[in-house]
Design an enzyme around this catalytic site. Structure first.
Site, PDB file in Angstrom:
ATOM      1  N   GLU A 106       0.839  -1.211   0.000  1.00 46.50           N
ATOM      2  CA  GLU A 106       0.000   0.000   0.000  1.00 46.50           C
ATOM      3  C   GLU A 106       0.862   1.244   0.000  1.00 46.50           C
ATOM      4  OE1 GLU A 106      -3.120   0.071  -1.147  1.00 46.50           O
ATOM      5  OE2 GLU A 106      -3.669  -1.299   0.473  1.00 46.50           O
TER       6      GLU A 106
ATOM      7  N   THR B 217       2.802   2.075  -2.249  1.00 47.62           N
ATOM      8  CA  THR B 217       4.096   1.744  -2.845  1.00 47.62           C
ATOM      9  C   THR B 217       4.096   2.036  -4.345  1.00 47.62           C
ATOM     10  OG1 THR B 217       3.295  -0.512  -3.006  1.00 47.62           O
ATOM     11  CG2 THR B 217       4.823  -0.061  -1.214  1.00 47.62           C
ATOM     12  N   ASP B 218       2.897   2.097  -4.960  1.00 45.60           N
ATOM     13  CA  ASP B 218       2.881   2.180  -6.440  1.00 45.60           C
ATOM     14  C   ASP B 218       3.562   3.442  -6.955  1.00 45.60           C
ATOM     15  OD1 ASP B 218       0.671   3.784  -5.695  1.00 45.60           O
ATOM     16  OD2 ASP B 218      -0.688   2.947  -7.218  1.00 45.60           O
TER      17      ASP B 218
ATOM     18  N   GLY C 122     -13.529   2.975  -1.438  1.00 48.86           N
ATOM     19  CA  GLY C 122     -12.097   2.782  -1.675  1.00 48.86           C
ATOM     20  C   GLY C 122     -11.812   1.490  -2.412  1.00 48.86           C
TER      21      GLY C 122
ATOM     22  N   SER D 290     -14.181   2.434  -7.435  1.00 45.58           N
ATOM     23  CA  SER D 290     -15.279   2.584  -8.393  1.00 45.58           C
ATOM     24  C   SER D 290     -14.884   3.550  -9.514  1.00 45.58           C
ATOM     25  CB  SER D 290     -16.556   3.038  -7.698  1.00 45.58           C
ATOM     26  OG  SER D 290     -16.319   4.190  -6.943  1.00 45.58           O
TER      27      SER D 290
ATOM     28  N   GLU E 278      -7.076  10.270 -14.865  1.00 45.41           N
ATOM     29  CA  GLU E 278      -7.315  10.549 -13.431  1.00 45.41           C
ATOM     30  C   GLU E 278      -6.340  11.633 -12.939  1.00 45.41           C
ATOM     31  OE1 GLU E 278      -9.214   8.104 -11.068  1.00 45.41           O
ATOM     32  OE2 GLU E 278      -8.906   9.574  -9.474  1.00 45.41           O
TER      33      GLU E 278
ATOM     34  N   ASP F 220      -4.581   0.819  -9.301  1.00 44.97           N
ATOM     35  CA  ASP F 220      -6.012   0.540  -9.423  1.00 44.97           C
ATOM     36  C   ASP F 220      -6.392   0.216 -10.867  1.00 44.97           C
ATOM     37  OD1 ASP F 220      -5.925   1.248  -6.804  1.00 44.97           O
ATOM     38  OD2 ASP F 220      -6.888   3.198  -7.067  1.00 44.97           O
TER      39      ASP F 220
END
Ligand code: GLA
Length: 389
Positions: free
Chosen positions: A34, A36-37, A127, A130, A163, A175
């Site tokens: 989490e 980390t991306d 979260g 969506s 985004e 995501d």
């Protein structure tokens, strides 16, 4: 699965014509890795069987008409392919709009408009992505409807760009990647620095993935998210004065300990520590899973939560309560917050026969402490975004 015929008949009633095609795009849950991306590290998410559906028909002109059964009160939102600008009153429709605009800016020709009805069964604001689900759905609709022949990884990248630039949320790629590239029964180990990925079969015999929704109202998630990102960037800048790296994800724990003093600011040092340790933890967790060591996998999930709570500081009373209650409940292998944090959901691995008790006892205790109830979803892992027919 949701009854698509209902959606098709809604389409015919609303647009006075038949729909031509149906698409599905999953939500996602991240098992470990989490925040980390965007630090060039590894993530280990999977796509869910809950997600977003779309029924679509093309038009002869330039108009795009979209309607969401989740936001019925906003009616049909209309815009033109000639005027693709962010409009606040277009609300959720800015997501598909941003994707269309990004495709066009990459030279893909969208020759005519279309009508779409969307319906999503991912709880809003939970979260579970969506918005990324909707973006990759729109990208896939464009790709299939106009035979653009774009690879899914490139669709994913353009959706992330939409985004970042059109919506203004500086998210990483996890995501959109998990949603576009998901595979039934598998989690994806993705190195966000190189985009190299591999699928890991989740052998959860006798256990299930249970998502707990804190039901906390969405607050400052986006601004806090961007703040964490820049804290990590500042820490990286400092480390780069003494070590030749391009991302925090390149460091082992030992290497980090050797250079951490140069960061100076103790808060930024904690943020960077989380990024480095969480990345290494993710690799260890995937290895444990491959060796069928679910116990260790669960422990690493717990450590991930502690690091997100104490060093990255993205949890909050609701997530901490839900996770700590899970830790003390029978049959729980591991539990942690998932996604951006500050609210949203937790992910737990729970023994089949303990799930009913898990939901009931935690719901009661959570309500006592927080004042309202959480929700629980026992989820399965699905394929990525696709045309259904
Ligand atoms: C959000 C972002 C992702 C990722 C997670 C935290 O879901 O969209 O890119 O950074 O938070 O791991």
């Amino acid at each position: 699965m949701y009854d698509i015929n209902l959606l098709k008949s809604d389409f015919t009633e609303l647009f006075k014509k038949d729909s031509e095609s149906v698409f599905f795009s999953p939500g996602r849950v991240n098992l470990i890795g989490e925040h980390t991306d965007y630090n060039g590290g590894n993530v280990f998410p999977c796509a869910l069987t809950i997600g977003t559906y779309a029924v679509v028909a093309k038009r002869d002109d330039n108009k795009v008409l979209v309607h969401s059964l989740n936001f019925k009160e906003l009616g049909v939102i209309e815009f033109s392919l000639d005027n693709m600008v962010y409009e606040k009153e277009h609300n959720w429709a800015n997501y598909p709009k941003g994707v269309i605009k990004t495709f066009e800016s990459h030279g893909f020709n969208i020759p005519n408009g279309f009508e779409i009805i969307f319906y999503g069964n991912i709880p809003n604001g939970s979260g579970l992505s969506s918005s990324a689900s909707l973006e990759v759905l729109m990208g896939t609709i464009l790709n299939e409807s106009f035979s653009l022949n774009i690879d899914m990884v490139d669709i994913v990248k353009m959706c992330q760009e939409a985004e970042n630039k059109f919506i203004g949320v500086n998210c990483g790629i996890m995501d959109q990647f998990a949603i576009g590239m998901g595979k039934e029964g598998c989690a994806i180990l993705l190195d966000c620095n190189t985009l190299k990925y591999s699928y890991s079969k989740l052998n959860l015999d006798g256990y299930k993935i249970v998502i707990g929704n804190t039901n906390k109202k969405r607050g400052l998630t986006d601004s806090k998210y961007n703040e964490r990102r820049s804290e990590c960037e500042d820490a990286l800048d400092k480390i780069q004065t003494v070590k030749n790296i391009t991302a925090l994800g390149e460091l082992t724990e030992k290497e980090f300990e050797e250079v951490k003093d140069c960061i100076g600011d103790p808060i930024k040092a904690k943020r960077a520590k989380h990024a480095v340790y969480e990345n290494q933890r993710t690799l260890k967790a995937v290895k444990a899973l491959k060796e069928n060591n679910l116990e260790l996998f669960g422990k690493l999930m717990n450590y991930s939560h502690i690091s997100l709570r104490d060093d990255y500081e993205v949890t909050g009373i609701e997530l901490d309560t839900l996770v700590e209650l899970a830790w003390e409940t029978e049959g729980v292998i591991g539990s942690r917050m998932t996604g951006a944090g500050f609210g949203g959901c937790t992910v737990s691995i729970v023994k089949d026969e303990c799930i009913d008790n898990f939901k009931q006892t935690i719901a009661v205790k959570y309500k006592e402490r927080i004042g309202y109830e959480p929700d629980f979803y026992v989820v399965s892992i699905s394929d990525g975004t696709r045309k259904l027919g």
